[in-house]
Design a protein around this motif. Structure first.
Motif, mmCIF file in Angstrom:
data_model
loop_
_atom_site.group_PDB
_atom_site.id
_atom_site.type_symbol
_atom_site.label_atom_id
_atom_site.label_comp_id
_atom_site.label_asym_id
_atom_site.label_seq_id
_atom_site.Cartn_x
_atom_site.Cartn_y
_atom_site.Cartn_z
ATOM 1 N N LEU A 258 0.831 -1.209 0.000
ATOM 2 C CA LEU A 258 0.000 0.000 0.000
ATOM 3 C C LEU A 258 0.864 1.256 0.000
ATOM 4 C CD1 LEU A 258 -2.809 -1.036 2.522
ATOM 5 C CD2 LEU A 258 -3.028 -0.754 0.055
ATOM 6 N N LEU A 259 1.955 1.221 0.780
ATOM 7 C CA LEU A 259 2.862 2.352 0.800
ATOM 8 C C LEU A 259 3.475 2.576 -0.579
ATOM 9 C CD1 LEU A 259 4.449 4.528 2.350
ATOM 10 C CD2 LEU A 259 6.139 2.768 2.919
ATOM 11 N N TYR A 260 3.835 1.473 -1.238
ATOM 12 C CA TYR A 260 4.421 1.595 -2.575
ATOM 13 C C TYR A 260 3.400 2.152 -3.572
ATOM 14 C CZ TYR A 260 5.829 0.149 -7.224
ATOM 15 O OH TYR A 260 6.116 0.135 -8.557
ATOM 16 N N GLU A 261 2.142 1.709 -3.468
ATOM 17 C CA GLU A 261 1.117 2.209 -4.389
ATOM 18 C C GLU A 261 0.909 3.706 -4.207
ATOM 19 O OE1 GLU A 261 -2.463 0.014 -4.134
ATOM 20 O OE2 GLU A 261 -1.598 -1.862 -4.853
ATOM 21 N N LEU A 262 0.879 4.170 -2.951
ATOM 22 C CA LEU A 262 0.721 5.603 -2.712
ATOM 23 C C LEU A 262 1.935 6.372 -3.217
ATOM 24 C CD1 LEU A 262 -0.855 5.494 0.866
ATOM 25 C CD2 LEU A 262 -2.008 6.032 -1.273
ATOM 26 N N GLN A 263 3.137 5.803 -2.980
ATOM 27 C CA GLN A 263 4.343 6.450 -3.498
ATOM 28 C C GLN A 263 4.329 6.491 -5.025
ATOM 29 O OE1 GLN A 263 7.438 4.101 -1.724
ATOM 30 N NE2 GLN A 263 7.526 5.338 0.138
ATOM 31 N N THR A 264 3.826 5.411 -5.632
ATOM 32 C CA THR A 264 3.744 5.375 -7.099
ATOM 33 C C THR A 264 2.789 6.437 -7.619
ATOM 34 O OG1 THR A 264 4.202 2.998 -7.070
ATOM 35 C CG2 THR A 264 3.237 3.907 -9.072
ATOM 36 N N ASP A 265 1.634 6.597 -6.949
ATOM 37 C CA ASP A 265 0.691 7.636 -7.376
ATOM 38 C C ASP A 265 1.319 9.022 -7.267
ATOM 39 O OD1 ASP A 265 -1.174 5.702 -7.853
ATOM 40 O OD2 ASP A 265 -2.227 5.942 -5.945
ATOM 41 N N LEU A 266 2.026 9.262 -6.155
ATOM 42 C CA LEU A 266 2.689 10.561 -6.001
ATOM 43 C C LEU A 266 3.777 10.747 -7.053
ATOM 44 C CD1 LEU A 266 2.990 10.693 -2.102
ATOM 45 C CD2 LEU A 266 1.415 11.983 -3.541
ATOM 46 N N GLU A 267 4.514 9.656 -7.357
ATOM 47 C CA GLU A 267 5.557 9.745 -8.362
ATOM 48 C C GLU A 267 4.962 10.030 -9.745
ATOM 49 O OE1 GLU A 267 9.439 9.616 -9.937
ATOM 50 O OE2 GLU A 267 8.665 9.807 -7.890
ATOM 51 N N GLU A 268 3.811 9.410 -10.047
ATOM 52 C CA GLU A 268 3.166 9.672 -11.332
ATOM 53 C C GLU A 268 2.691 11.114 -11.423
ATOM 54 O OE1 GLU A 268 0.136 6.776 -11.800
ATOM 55 O OE2 GLU A 268 1.510 5.164 -12.383
ATOM 56 N N GLU A 269 2.144 11.641 -10.321
ATOM 57 C CA GLU A 269 1.734 13.047 -10.338
ATOM 58 C C GLU A 269 2.942 13.964 -10.509
ATOM 59 O OE1 GLU A 269 -1.259 14.328 -10.405
ATOM 60 O OE2 GLU A 269 -2.128 12.304 -10.422
ATOM 61 N N ARG A 270 4.065 13.578 -9.846
ATOM 62 C CA ARG A 270 5.278 14.381 -10.001
ATOM 63 C C ARG A 270 5.780 14.340 -11.444
ATOM 64 N NH1 ARG A 270 10.536 13.986 -10.377
ATOM 65 N NH2 ARG A 270 10.415 11.708 -10.480
ATOM 66 N N LEU A 271 5.707 13.133 -12.077
ATOM 67 C CA LEU A 271 6.144 13.013 -13.460
ATOM 68 C C LEU A 271 5.233 13.796 -14.409
ATOM 69 C CD1 LEU A 271 7.218 9.263 -13.676
ATOM 70 C CD2 LEU A 271 8.683 11.281 -13.832
ATOM 71 N N LYS A 272 3.928 13.785 -14.128
ATOM 72 C CA LYS A 272 3.014 14.576 -14.950
ATOM 73 C C LYS A 272 3.359 16.057 -14.875
ATOM 74 C CE LYS A 272 -0.936 11.410 -14.644
ATOM 75 N NZ LYS A 272 -2.322 11.227 -14.129
ATOM 76 N N GLN A 273 3.660 16.521 -13.665
ATOM 77 C CA GLN A 273 4.058 17.920 -13.512
ATOM 78 C C GLN A 273 5.390 18.186 -14.201
ATOM 79 O OE1 GLN A 273 2.146 20.249 -12.140
ATOM 80 N NE2 GLN A 273 3.651 21.840 -12.654
ATOM 81 N N LYS A 274 6.297 17.198 -14.106
ATOM 82 C CA LYS A 274 7.598 17.347 -14.750
ATOM 83 C C LYS A 274 7.455 17.384 -16.268
ATOM 84 C CE LYS A 274 12.067 14.994 -15.161
ATOM 85 N NZ LYS A 274 12.865 13.801 -14.745
#
Length: 693
Positions: A314-330
């Motif tokens: 679950l922690l990894y999934e939340l981190q993945t969602d945050l990473e995807e949002e960061r990549l979208k912003q990037k």
């Protein structure tokens, strides 16, 4: 601010609910039903308040037809007290029914109860029910989905084996041994050159060493070549069982179509539910976040280590969602120079991927040509040495190496392409799927290029290379047999000679490099790709080796226990598991891709390549497909005209147009449903924002 008396405040919700249109509609239906049965409105009155309203709404749909609903109270979304009231109302309703309607309702309830008990009893007879529940309890639903998928393949192959054995193998055996006063007929091919009908299987003759039997068992040659395992055994044109005439060539072809159609329908049926769950899960990012936070825990887990793993998941999934949002912003903030750099790098990496694929395909092609040429030379000169066995297995060895090396290269290159974590996994998996399935296609293309290679007039008279492949269908079946056996040997060898020693080293050796490596992860996707690869081989090979599904059934049955032992004792669950709903849907989609790709070589073999004139049930036909029009010619004239009309363009074009109209209708309907869902979501947002909405 106006304060209402306590009595008014307590009665207001009831009065408000009684003013709703749904309550008024239910009240009118109860009044009409009471008048129709001669009762009074008081007899049909429901309890007041929200409980009575919901019970009335639950009863209303069945009462529209003039008969109270026969659904049991437990099927309604009500509380226990409301269900009891509803049950009392239903029992009171029965008194106002006629004798026929009472008997009909009682019989319906009894029949539903029997069906429920039979369904419950059949669940205990389900294959590996306890084992899969135990795996689900210890490791969660993600790994459980893999073992459920493996059970599905066992059942699918067993059903295919039953079809092939019942309609192809069993009639041949019965007729050849004269059981039930049966006989058979072999019709010699007409207008065929005599040299095309010569076929001498390489059976064992005289004194044979033990390793020869072992080589034959692993390669399908020798004593296995003349058994019912391969296509060349079925040389019967017609079997007479008692007074019944059995057309074996027609049965052979129709059963092939039947098992392919069964596979398509079964896979689509199983994938529909996963598609719905996957669609709902991926529709709204905010909903996905809420599901992870409030409903992401797997309550089937009982093992503490598995629970800790689920926490990390679950922690990894939340981190993945945050990473995807960061990549979208990037991605949104990239300059033109950065875009050119990343796109150029991706093009360069894809060129490397294409080069790796080309190298794999060329290696398989050269290995297949070399193996076939040397194997046939050794068979003609009766040369049997262990090196010849290695040469026969050369294509399988090269394919296995390609399936192992190429995914490692793809996993390394994907890190430099700067994709999101989820897209990285999907792209890598699709590349691996393409490698595994395309390798089979290259092998078959190599075989067919050798089979169709005719340089002399005698060869062209047969339509295929009769010198090297007098029964080319059996040769293709042997290649599929070797691929399946070799795939099973590799899976068993990896578990015995890699996983177990690694487990012992990690457990009993405290060296830092070994502890850093740790146990091998149980990758769900990698294991599923192995199963899909083997199942694609089975679908293609069943036409050339009718008993291959039996071997696949036994293979997957043993693999289930190998993977279970490996999961529990020698491996650890993956730290990045995928969700069960999405994984089930992805597994079935990839399996469906493998099945669609299996249609291509089977279609070419049946409709394009000339059938062998020295063996098999289609000796008297130019291609296997010709048995269909030949059978239709024996039908009555009216039925022939009807079938030819269905196959003509005059029927095909209007039928295609109707199918297109139906498809456009469902597309429009899906679009309308999507707009309704969006409007409902907007209303839900309004409910959250404005409590007075």
């Amino acid at each position: 601010e106006v304060f209402l008396p306590e009595e008014t405040r307590g009665a207001a919700p009831v009065d408000f609910l009684q003013e709703l249109p749904s309550y008024r509609s239910a009240l009118r239906r109860r009044t009409a039903a009471a008048a129709a049965t001669g009762g009074t409105q008081e007899q049909w009155a429901a309890p007041q308040g929200s409980a009575g309203l919901r019970a009335a709404e639950a009863r209303a749909p069945e009462q529209e037809g003039g008969e109270p609903g026969a659904r049991p109270a437990r099927e309604y979304p009500l509380s226990i007290a409301e269900k009891r009231r509803l049950r009392d109302c239903q029992q009171a309703d029965i008194k106002h029914l006629s004798g026929w309607k009472q008997w009909k309702r009682t019989s319906s309830k009894s029949f539903k109860k029997v069906l429920s008990e039979v369904k419950e009893l059949s669940s205990y007879l389900e294959l590996w029910r306890h084992d899969i529940h135990s795996i689900e309890g210890k490791f969660g639903t993600g790994i459980q989905s893999y073992f459920s998928f493996l059970r599905f393949l066992v059942l699918l192959n067993f059903i295919i084996f039953i079809l092939m054995f019942s309609f192809v193998t069993l009639p041949s055996i019965i007729s050849q041994y004269g059981i039930f006063n049966s006989t058979y007929a072999k019709i010699p091919p007409k207008n065929i050159e005599p040299h095309c009908t010569v076929y001498e299987p390489s059976g064992n003759k005289g004194l044979v060493y033990f390793y020869i039997y072992l080589k034959d068992l692993l390669s399908g040659t020798g004593f296995l070549e003349v058994t019912s395992l391969f296509y060349g055994y079925y040389t019967i044109d017609t079997a007479w069982i008692s007074i019944l005439r059995y057309n074996l060539p027609l049965a052979y072809l129709l059963v092939t179509f039947a098992y392919l159609a069964l596979s398509v329908l079964w896979i689509i049926k199983r994938s529909v539910e996963g598609f719905k769950q996957n669609l709902v899960h991926d529709e709204d990012p905010f909903q996905s976040y809420c599901n992870k936070v409030f409903a992401g825990w797997d309550f089937c887990i009982t093992d503490p280590n598995a629970a800790q793993l689920k926490h990390r998941s679950l922690l990894y999934e939340l981190q993945t969602d945050l990473e995807e949002e960061r990549l979208k912003q990037k991605i949104a903030d990239r300059t033109m120079k950065e875009k050119l750099r990343i796109y150029s790098l991706r093009i360069f990496i894809n060129i490397i991927v294409i080069a790796v694929l080309s190298a794999c395909f060329y290696s398989i092609y050269r290995a297949t040509v070399f193996s076939q040429e040397n194997s046939n030379v050794s068979i003609r000169h009766d040369i049997r040495t262990p090196s010849i066995g290695a040469v026969q297995y050369l294509p399988s060895i090269v394919i296995t190496l390609a399936n192992f090396i190429a995914p490692q290269i793809f996993s390394f290159l994907i890190r430099f392409e700067d994709y999101s974590p989820a897209f990285e996994i999907r792209l890598t998996l699709m590349r691996c799927v393409f490698v595994r399935l395309a390798n089979i296609g290259v092998l078959l293309f190599s075989l067919w290029s050798q089979i169709s290679n005719c340089a002399t007039d005698k060869c062209k008279a047969c339509g295929y290379n009769y010198e090297l492949y007098p029964c080319w269908e059996t040769d293709v079946g042997q290649e599929m047999y070797k691929l399946m056996i070799f795939d099973f040997i590799i899976i068993l060898a990896v578990t015995l000679f890699l996983d177990f020693p690694r487990k012992l080293l990690v457990t009993h050796c405290s060296c830092k490099p070994i502890q850093w490596c740790g146990l091998q992860e149980f990758g769900i996707s990698d294991n599923v790709l192995e199963m899909i690869y083997g199942q694609t081989i089975c679908w293609i090979g069943t036409f050339f080796s009718p008993l291959l599904p039996a071997i696949a059934t036994v293979k997957y049955f043993i693999i289930f226990y190998i993977k279970k032992i490996s999961l529990i004792h020698t491996r650890k669950p993956a730290a990045r598991p995928i969700r069960a709903s999405s994984s089930n849907f992805f597994f079935l989609v990839v399996l469906l891709i493998g099945l669609v790709l299996a249609f291509i070589p089977l279609g070419i073999s049946i409709a394009h390549i000339p059938s062998s004139k020295a063996c098999g049930p289609f000796r008297s036909f130019n291609t296997s497909w010709e048995v269909i029009p030949d059978t239709i010619l024996g039908f009555p004239t009216g039925l022939q005209q009807f079938l030819y009309g269905i196959a003509s363009e005059a029927f095909a074009v209007p039928f295609f147009m109707v199918i297109c109209l139906v498809m456009f209708y469902f597309i429009a309907l899906a679009g309308a449903h999507k707009r309704v869902v969006e409007q409902l979501r907007e209303q839900l947002v309004m409910v959250r924002v404005d409590p007075l909405f």
